[in-house]
Design a protein around this motif. Structure first.
Motif, mmCIF file in Angstrom:
data_model
loop_
_atom_site.group_PDB
_atom_site.id
_atom_site.type_symbol
_atom_site.label_atom_id
_atom_site.label_comp_id
_atom_site.label_asym_id
_atom_site.label_seq_id
_atom_site.Cartn_x
_atom_site.Cartn_y
_atom_site.Cartn_z
ATOM 1 N N ILE A 95 11.731 15.605 -0.796
ATOM 2 C CA ILE A 95 11.754 15.649 -2.429
ATOM 3 C C ILE A 95 12.035 14.357 -3.049
ATOM 4 O O ILE A 95 11.395 14.431 -3.939
ATOM 5 C CB ILE A 95 13.290 16.359 -2.565
ATOM 6 C CG1 ILE A 95 13.448 17.774 -1.713
ATOM 7 C CG2 ILE A 95 13.847 16.753 -3.928
ATOM 8 C CD1 ILE A 95 14.607 18.604 -1.850
ATOM 9 N N THR A 96 12.584 13.635 -2.440
ATOM 10 C CA THR A 96 12.964 12.338 -3.221
ATOM 11 C C THR A 96 12.694 10.666 -2.144
ATOM 12 O O THR A 96 12.838 9.910 -2.583
ATOM 13 C CB THR A 96 14.134 12.077 -3.827
ATOM 14 O OG1 THR A 96 15.314 11.875 -2.875
ATOM 15 C CG2 THR A 96 14.476 13.231 -4.948
ATOM 16 N N VAL A 119 0.893 -1.163 0.014
ATOM 17 C CA VAL A 119 0.237 -0.054 -0.105
ATOM 18 C C VAL A 119 0.791 1.206 -0.038
ATOM 19 O O VAL A 119 0.521 2.090 -0.749
ATOM 20 C CB VAL A 119 -1.107 0.019 1.264
ATOM 21 C CG1 VAL A 119 -1.682 1.347 1.598
ATOM 22 C CG2 VAL A 119 -1.966 -1.221 1.037
ATOM 23 N N LEU A 120 1.910 1.116 0.911
ATOM 24 C CA LEU A 120 2.887 2.363 0.967
ATOM 25 C C LEU A 120 3.992 2.386 -0.200
ATOM 26 O O LEU A 120 4.836 3.183 0.103
ATOM 27 C CB LEU A 120 3.405 2.404 2.449
ATOM 28 C CG LEU A 120 2.216 2.723 3.308
ATOM 29 C CD1 LEU A 120 2.609 2.742 4.644
ATOM 30 C CD2 LEU A 120 1.676 4.013 3.286
ATOM 31 N N GLY A 121 3.906 1.799 -0.925
ATOM 32 C CA GLY A 121 4.838 1.826 -2.135
ATOM 33 C C GLY A 121 6.173 1.311 -1.877
ATOM 34 O O GLY A 121 7.448 1.319 -2.599
ATOM 35 N N GLY A 122 6.270 0.164 -0.887
ATOM 36 C CA GLY A 122 7.588 -0.512 -0.554
ATOM 37 C C GLY A 122 8.592 0.224 -0.124
ATOM 38 O O GLY A 122 9.886 0.081 -0.091
ATOM 39 N N GLY A 123 8.426 1.619 0.270
ATOM 40 C CA GLY A 123 9.460 2.532 1.009
ATOM 41 C C GLY A 123 10.500 2.891 -0.405
ATOM 42 O O GLY A 123 11.628 3.330 -0.041
ATOM 43 N N THR A 124 9.803 2.643 -1.590
ATOM 44 C CA THR A 124 10.768 3.120 -2.728
ATOM 45 C C THR A 124 10.861 4.748 -2.800
ATOM 46 O O THR A 124 10.181 5.455 -2.237
ATOM 47 C CB THR A 124 10.332 2.600 -3.925
ATOM 48 O OG1 THR A 124 8.734 3.310 -4.078
ATOM 49 C CG2 THR A 124 9.994 1.094 -3.985
ATOM 50 N N ASN A 125 11.812 4.975 -3.352
ATOM 51 C CA ASN A 125 12.313 6.315 -3.843
ATOM 52 C C ASN A 125 11.833 7.071 -5.034
ATOM 53 O O ASN A 125 11.760 6.101 -6.107
ATOM 54 C CB ASN A 125 13.707 6.609 -3.777
ATOM 55 C CG ASN A 125 14.435 6.559 -2.212
ATOM 56 O OD1 ASN A 125 15.110 5.513 -2.379
ATOM 57 N ND2 ASN A 125 14.032 6.878 -1.376
ATOM 58 N N PHE A 126 11.256 8.134 -5.196
ATOM 59 C CA PHE A 126 10.845 8.526 -6.533
ATOM 60 C C PHE A 126 10.428 9.939 -6.003
ATOM 61 O O PHE A 126 10.385 10.661 -4.822
ATOM 62 C CB PHE A 126 9.530 8.056 -7.009
ATOM 63 C CG PHE A 126 8.401 7.857 -5.916
ATOM 64 C CD1 PHE A 126 7.515 9.226 -5.560
ATOM 65 C CD2 PHE A 126 8.304 6.634 -5.083
ATOM 66 C CE1 PHE A 126 6.500 8.862 -4.499
ATOM 67 C CE2 PHE A 126 7.244 6.673 -4.055
ATOM 68 C CZ PHE A 126 6.345 7.665 -3.818
ATOM 69 N N VAL A 127 10.663 11.050 -7.222
ATOM 70 C CA VAL A 127 10.479 12.418 -6.978
ATOM 71 C C VAL A 127 8.936 12.822 -6.573
ATOM 72 O O VAL A 127 8.003 12.438 -7.219
ATOM 73 C CB VAL A 127 10.642 12.955 -8.094
ATOM 74 C CG1 VAL A 127 10.795 14.625 -8.289
ATOM 75 C CG2 VAL A 127 12.419 12.773 -8.376
ATOM 76 N N SER A 128 8.897 13.658 -5.448
ATOM 77 C CA SER A 128 7.531 13.968 -4.904
ATOM 78 C C SER A 128 6.968 14.628 -6.007
ATOM 79 O O SER A 128 7.293 15.566 -7.001
ATOM 80 C CB SER A 128 7.723 14.707 -3.762
ATOM 81 O OG SER A 128 8.404 14.032 -2.915
#
Length: 289
Positions: free
Chosen positions: A217-218, A148-157
């Motif tokens: 930010i990311t 649900v929370l995206g696996g703690g992945t990094n991406f630009v906000s």
């Protein structure tokens, strides 16, 4: 550095300059004999386990608490989980592998001739595998939240550009690698401001403060293994859209930090303590018939 005066046979004063510290010799770039040493493989295992634990704790804290959970530790707690874990793990592994736990740190130290290309490559492979396994443990223990929370992945906000994300990753990694160089500097050790057991502390604090400014930010990568592991395990298109930022940014930041410390802060000889300009024709033996 200090100066000592002495007199030669002709009566003329001669000044001798000596250092109160010993600068480590640049490491051999291609040390194939390392592959036969247990010390290398012991260090590789240490890097794998340390990266696994780092990703497990950090991503687990981010996923478990959730960015929007009112009873969670929030951004401050997540930042501290990453910083404190690095402090602990660097303390545990520094004497075995150097405590890199980050491909960007490994690259930065390779550029400063602190290890061989072979060791650096194997370290990075171990770190990437550790990141995947660490994220896998988080998913195994918190599967619903992980998904649900995206696996703690990094991406630009949302609302920010890729350029902003890239700049944040470059700056964050620059700070981290600069602190790594400073905390392990030979001159610092000799001048009395170095306590071995506390050397990992500034590194952990650097990770902590960088997370504070970069999470909005990311999500704060500054570590390709930390960004790649959750992306592989979550395996959603959103995780891959910005993945390049979390490789290019940290590697640029690490390169700039290594060059800045070696050439500006320490003013070390060009071509001896940095990887890129070290290959010259004088080092190549030519044979003529």
């Amino acid at each position: 550095m200090a100066e000592m005066g002495s007199t030669n046979g002709g009566g003329a004063a001669k000044t001798e300059i000596y250092k109160d510290y010993t600068e480590p010799e640049p490491h051999d770039l291609w040390d194939v004999n390392e592959l036969r040493k247990w010390s290398l493989w012991r260090a590789v295992v240490a890097e794998f386990i340390a990266t696994l634990l780092f990703v497990y704790v950090g991503v687990g804290a981010a996923v478990g608490n959730g960015r929007s959970a009112p009873d969670g530790v929030g951004m401050l707690g997540v930042a501290w989980s990453f910083g404190a874990t690095i402090f602990v793990l660097v303390y545990c592994t520094a004497g075995v592998s150097g405590g890199h736990i980050n491909p960007a740190v490994t690259l930065g130290l390779l550029l400063g001739r602190k290890l061989s290309v072979i060791r650096a490559f194997i370290y990075i492979v171990a770190q990437m595998l550790g990141g995947i396994c660490g994220a896998g443990l988080v998913k195994a223990l918190q599967k619903t939240r992980f998904q649900v929370l995206g696996g703690g992945t990094n991406f630009v906000s949302d609302g920010l550009t890729s350029g902003a994300g890239l700049a944040a990753e470059i700056l964050g990694t620059f700070i981290l690698v600069y602190v790594v160089y400073s905390a392990t500097d030979a001159k610092l050790k000799a001048r009395g401001s170095y306590v071995p057991m506390l050397a990992p502390l500034p590194i952990g604090l650097a990770v902590f403060v960088v997370h504070l400014v970069t999470i909005p930010i990311t999500g704060c990568g500054i570590n390709p293994a930390r960004s790649f592991g959750p992306a592989v395990v979550w395996n959603h298109s959103k995780a891959w859209d910005d993945q390049w930022i979390f490789w290019v940014g940290p590697f640029i930041g690490a390169t700039l930090a290594a060059a800045y410390h070696q050439f500006v802060i320490r003013v070390l000889p060009l071509g001896e303590h940095f990887l890129l300009p070290t290959i010259s024709l004088t080092n190549v033996s030519l044979s003529r018939n």
